[in-house]
Write an enzyme that holds these catalytic residues in place. Structure first.
Site, PDB file in Angstrom:
ATOM      1  N   ARG A  45     -15.216  16.062  -5.312  1.00  0.00           N
ATOM      2  CA  ARG A  45     -15.590  15.026  -4.219  1.00  0.00           C
ATOM      3  C   ARG A  45     -16.760  14.246  -4.859  1.00  0.00           C
ATOM      4  O   ARG A  45     -17.244  13.264  -4.138  1.00  0.00           O
ATOM      5  CB  ARG A  45     -16.071  15.944  -2.932  1.00  0.00           C
ATOM      6  CG  ARG A  45     -16.515  14.958  -1.908  1.00  0.00           C
ATOM      7  CD  ARG A  45     -16.371  15.585  -0.461  1.00  0.00           C
ATOM      8  NE  ARG A  45     -16.665  17.009  -0.329  1.00  0.00           N
ATOM      9  CZ  ARG A  45     -18.047  17.550  -0.617  1.00  0.00           C
ATOM     10  NH1 ARG A  45     -19.210  16.726  -0.272  1.00  0.00           N
ATOM     11  NH2 ARG A  45     -18.071  18.968  -0.309  1.00  0.00           N
ATOM     12  N   TYR A  96     -12.225  -8.994   9.980  1.00  0.00           N
ATOM     13  CA  TYR A  96     -11.188  -7.809   9.923  1.00  0.00           C
ATOM     14  C   TYR A  96     -11.495  -7.091  11.377  1.00  0.00           C
ATOM     15  O   TYR A  96     -12.499  -6.530  11.616  1.00  0.00           O
ATOM     16  CB  TYR A  96     -11.261  -7.069   8.808  1.00  0.00           C
ATOM     17  CG  TYR A  96     -10.321  -5.696   8.832  1.00  0.00           C
ATOM     18  CD1 TYR A  96      -8.977  -6.145   8.626  1.00  0.00           C
ATOM     19  CD2 TYR A  96     -10.874  -4.622   9.133  1.00  0.00           C
ATOM     20  CE1 TYR A  96      -7.968  -5.085   9.082  1.00  0.00           C
ATOM     21  CE2 TYR A  96      -9.787  -3.372   9.356  1.00  0.00           C
ATOM     22  CZ  TYR A  96      -8.401  -3.966   9.283  1.00  0.00           C
ATOM     23  OH  TYR A  96      -7.350  -2.624   9.342  1.00  0.00           O
ATOM     24  N   ASP A 167     -17.495  -8.717   2.811  1.00  0.00           N
ATOM     25  CA  ASP A 167     -16.068  -8.358   2.672  1.00  0.00           C
ATOM     26  C   ASP A 167     -15.467  -9.285   1.576  1.00  0.00           C
ATOM     27  O   ASP A 167     -15.086 -10.399   2.496  1.00  0.00           O
ATOM     28  CB  ASP A 167     -15.697  -7.984   4.143  1.00  0.00           C
ATOM     29  CG  ASP A 167     -14.330  -7.742   3.919  1.00  0.00           C
ATOM     30  OD1 ASP A 167     -13.626  -7.637   3.088  1.00  0.00           O
ATOM     31  OD2 ASP A 167     -13.830  -6.724   5.043  1.00  0.00           O
ATOM     32  N   LYS A 192      -5.358  -4.193  -0.465  1.00  0.00           N
ATOM     33  CA  LYS A 192      -4.631  -5.607  -0.403  1.00  0.00           C
ATOM     34  C   LYS A 192      -4.435  -6.058  -1.748  1.00  0.00           C
ATOM     35  O   LYS A 192      -3.591  -5.472  -2.636  1.00  0.00           O
ATOM     36  CB  LYS A 192      -5.425  -6.646   0.523  1.00  0.00           C
ATOM     37  CG  LYS A 192      -5.854  -5.942   1.633  1.00  0.00           C
ATOM     38  CD  LYS A 192      -4.881  -5.627   2.626  1.00  0.00           C
ATOM     39  CE  LYS A 192      -5.161  -4.645   3.868  1.00  0.00           C
ATOM     40  NZ  LYS A 192      -6.468  -5.100   4.616  1.00  0.00           N
TER      41      LYS A 192
END
Ligand code: PLP
Length: 370
Positions: A45, A96, A167, A192
């Protein structure tokens, strides 16, 4: 790596294994949760070689150090978690929808407060900044295609004591580098354009500030929204061709924008590459290209727009964006989408197909409307 290489070269060569005899030219996914004691890795992790390769590449492209996450939303959530309890966030009215919904959820539980602004109206944003902990910018915005003045907003955000986040999903690190424009943190939905093949969900955060990097890394460990090794490897494999994919998709988008604005069924085309677009001058100043997303409005109700989405044969009617295949959707079909986005707005994610094929299919779907 040599500092003066063009980003289109960096995207191909960064994050590769050391060149020693018999070394593989590219890295591999590493499927291990557990590592032998004595080194700095500790546990799966906390790190993975496939994340590191992708992070090195994204860091070099954006001019900072990257952290990858399980999704763009996980990356956004880790950044928003930096806001102290009761702190104020200034966020775009249009952005978004998932990020805006997350901020609303946190405002509902009094975790933080949110002020929504027209991010393209610099003066009104600046007036709202006093006492803000975080300024969230998205540019161009999803799906309204508004362009924020990143240098001016970053300077004003800092003057007000806010951390400034951009972003950068629509622009990609090849068309816009927000850290160089003054932002503190860049966030990506790597799902994306970065991964680029509609087969991975992944997010990233990049910052050049070591304290911010450590604070965000701590949140990745403790909240646990880590990417899978295979996904990180796939995203880097996709990223290698970003410059080529973007060149083609962007020139397709510019071609379609020009033709669509003259189409009798269309009332408005939103694309910062069009010379009369409200965001054109700003985008030209801070981006090295206008990207491959555009939105169109039909000047009618939801139904006509919905029909267009259902009548294309080549364009896929689907949400998401940034893949090699062209997608379209009416954004307001989602209840979560902001009500000031027009009902008849269709967002087009332009892929790398032949431009004439894309045009012919869109034209037949538009012309079929009675
Ligand atoms: C898709 C998207 C996100 C969310 O990313 P996921 O990878 O789907 O979690 C955030 N911002 C923008 C601009 C997006 O398009």
């Amino acid at each position: 790596m040599t500092p003066d290489l063009d980003p289109s070269t960096v995207v191909v060569h960064a994050g590769r294994p050391e060149r020693v005899p018999n070394a593989p030219v590219g890295g591999s996914p590493v499927f291990s949760s557990t590592y032998v004691a004595g080194g700095d890795r500790g546990y799966g992790r906390f790190g993975n070689d496939a994340w590191t390769a992708l992070e090195d590449t994204l860091g070099q492209l954006e001019g900072g150090r990257a952290l990858t996450f399980a999704s763009g939303m996980a990356a956004a959530a880790a950044v928003i978690d930096l806001v102290p309890v009761g702190g104020r966030v200034v966020a775009p009215q249009h952005a978004y929808s998932g990020v805006l919904a997350l901020l609303d959820q946190q405002a509902e539980t009094s975790r933080l407060t949110v002020d929504r602004v027209d991010i393209a109206n610099t003066e009104s944003v600046v007036q709202t900044l006093d006492g803000a902990a975080l300024l969230w910018i998205e540019s161009p915005t999803n799906p309204a295609m508004e362009v924020a003045d990143i240098p001016a907003l970053a300077a004003a955000g800092h003057a007000a004591g806010a951390t400034v986040v951009v972003d950068n999903t629509f622009a990609t690190p090849l068309l816009q580098q927000p850290l160089a424009l003054g932002a503190d943190v860049v966030m990506h939905s790597a799902t994306k354009f970065i991964a680029g093949h509609s087969d991975v969900i992944l997010g990233a955060v990049i910052t050049a500030d070591d304290n911010l990097w450590s604070a965000i890394e701590l949140r990745r460990r403790s909240l646990g929204a880590i990417p899978g090794s295979m996904d990180a490897w796939l995203a880097l494999r996709g990223l290698r061709t970003l410059a080529l994919r973007l060149d083609r998709a962007q020139s397709n988008a510019a071609y379609l924008a020009e033709r669509l604005r003259r189409h009798p069924r269309i009332s408005r085309v939103r694309y910062p590459g069009l010379p009369d677009d409200p965001g054109h001058a700003r985008a030209a100043a801070q981006m090295s290209g206008f990207g491959a997303i555009l939105s169109i409005e039909l000047g009618g109700d939801a139904e006509g727009a919905q029909q267009v989405c259902e009548r294309t044969k080549l364009w896929v009617h689907a949400t998401s964006l940034g893949g090699v295949e062209s997608l379209l959707e009416r954004r307001r079909r989602w209840a979560i989408e902001v009500p000031t986005i027009p009902e008849d707005l269709i967002r087009l994610s332009v892929g790398i197909e032949h431009p004439e094929d894309l045009w012919t299919d869109l034209d037949q779907a538009l012309t079929s409307l009675t």
